[in-house]
Design an enzyme around this catalytic site. Sequence first.
Site, short mmCIF file in Angstrom:
data_model
loop_
_atom_site.label_atom_id
_atom_site.label_comp_id
_atom_site.label_asym_id
_atom_site.label_seq_id
_atom_site.Cartn_x
_atom_site.Cartn_y
_atom_site.Cartn_z
CE LYS A 260 -48.85 59.23 -94.60
NZ LYS A 260 -48.44 59.61 -95.95
CD GLU A 332 -51.47 65.14 -94.28
OE1 GLU A 332 -50.32 65.51 -94.00
OE2 GLU A 332 -51.70 64.26 -95.12
NE ARG A 334 -51.63 68.54 -101.14
CZ ARG A 334 -51.14 67.86 -102.17
NH1 ARG A 334 -51.64 68.05 -103.37
NH2 ARG A 334 -50.15 67.01 -102.01
#
Length: 483
Positions: A260, A332, A334
């Site tokens: 990110k 990540e 899920r």
Amino acid sequence: MKKGGDNLKITTVTGKLGTFVEVAYEDVKSSNKKIEDLKKKKVFEGKKGQVFPNVFSDESVIYLGLGKKAESSLEDLRLGFCKLGAELNKSKVDKASFDLGQIKGLTVEEAAEAIVEGLLQSEYSFDKFLSEKKERSLKEFALITKDKDKEVKAIIKEVTSVIGGVFLARDLVNEPAMYMTPTALANAAKELEKLGVEVEVHGQKEIEKLGMKAFLAVAKGSEQEPKLIIMKWNGDKRSKDKTALVGKGLTYDSGGYGIKSTGGMVDMHSDMAGSASVIGAFKALAENKVKKNVVGIIAACENMISGGAYKNGDIISSMAGKSIHIGSTDAEGRLTLADALYYIATKEKPNRIIDIATLTGAVIGALGGITTGIVSNDDDFAYDVVRAGNEVGEPAWLLPLNDKYRDMVKGTFSDLLNSQVGSAKGGGAITAGAFLENFVEDTPWVHMDIAGTSYNSAAEGYLPKGGTGVPVKTLYHYIKTRK
């Protein structure tokens, strides 16, 4: 363990105590001449949330506007009394009282529940790291109940516990990731044992034995040991009916190799808000001794970068034996939920499952930060959860799920894709739910995407900046009232 009402004691009385609170409606003439005089002067008009303190007069009084009577709702009462609580503290009032008989069109019980919540909501702050703590003058607020004293006392106790669960969830979310590690989150869950909740915590070796390969793939890049946290509240030992709560427990999400931006990472200590809401709900259920059986599970870890971290393009396995192509290491949550859902469905065999997760930015694009997105394999179950949320002021919306969305998560070289990076079709909040559906083993299931509702960039209404505690109230109300 933080409780609602740590600073403020809410009681019942038969007569006035301290500063007296009077409510006024914008479109209804008041029997109080002073209020009507203020209306004529346009100083105080009874508008929604308007507060006029006159606490230094001979008779200390404060006026609260509730807007137009025909449009007034329980949420307006919550918001109004939250604002009132803040104003009483601002005016250095230490004791105040309110006659519940002033509220027309609602039962005493309905009015009391909303008012108590609003007052308690005004008390929250996360000041752990501030050198100067905010002082609150208001110590006691009394409700004049007349013939409903016993019922109102019970409501005060229940609401105080529920808001205590909300506050606990907020505190867990607001804690920086340097302190709120998977181990710390597990310790927070262990605190619930004092209330009669059974708590089991499994570490790396036990997780490996269970074959939770998707969960472990996410955890590989971090030095922090992953923790599998299992909670049980057996409120009705005569019944075999059981609801499962599954909370996403990413105590920090860097995005992994799908890293990110700096701005995108700053608030990622909040990526465990789903697990915080599960812990908060268990606290409320246990304190109020709700006669329902609930099992909860949290797969807690960090998503970090290291030489051993999983990579974009990898194909990993899962506890269910399904292979998953990693389209993005930043999808990540899920993966951890996949193993947690499969565990709960096959090991605990609940009658229904609710998972709660800060799962997608796409849900914010669809519904903003106002409404929780829901995906489900059972519309009746989903609408029951939506109704519970609406009744407690936590709105949710059921998104569609059909085979076209399910096809979007099927892989070419693997059974499933964890992300459709660059897909022109969009629908990311729905496809995330479609992915999770593969692990619930046909159990009735509701997925709540709280990415937009669990954390605020600025305070709004009674929801503070930072962790909101959504959807603790929904989970509690749904479980308590489920037939």
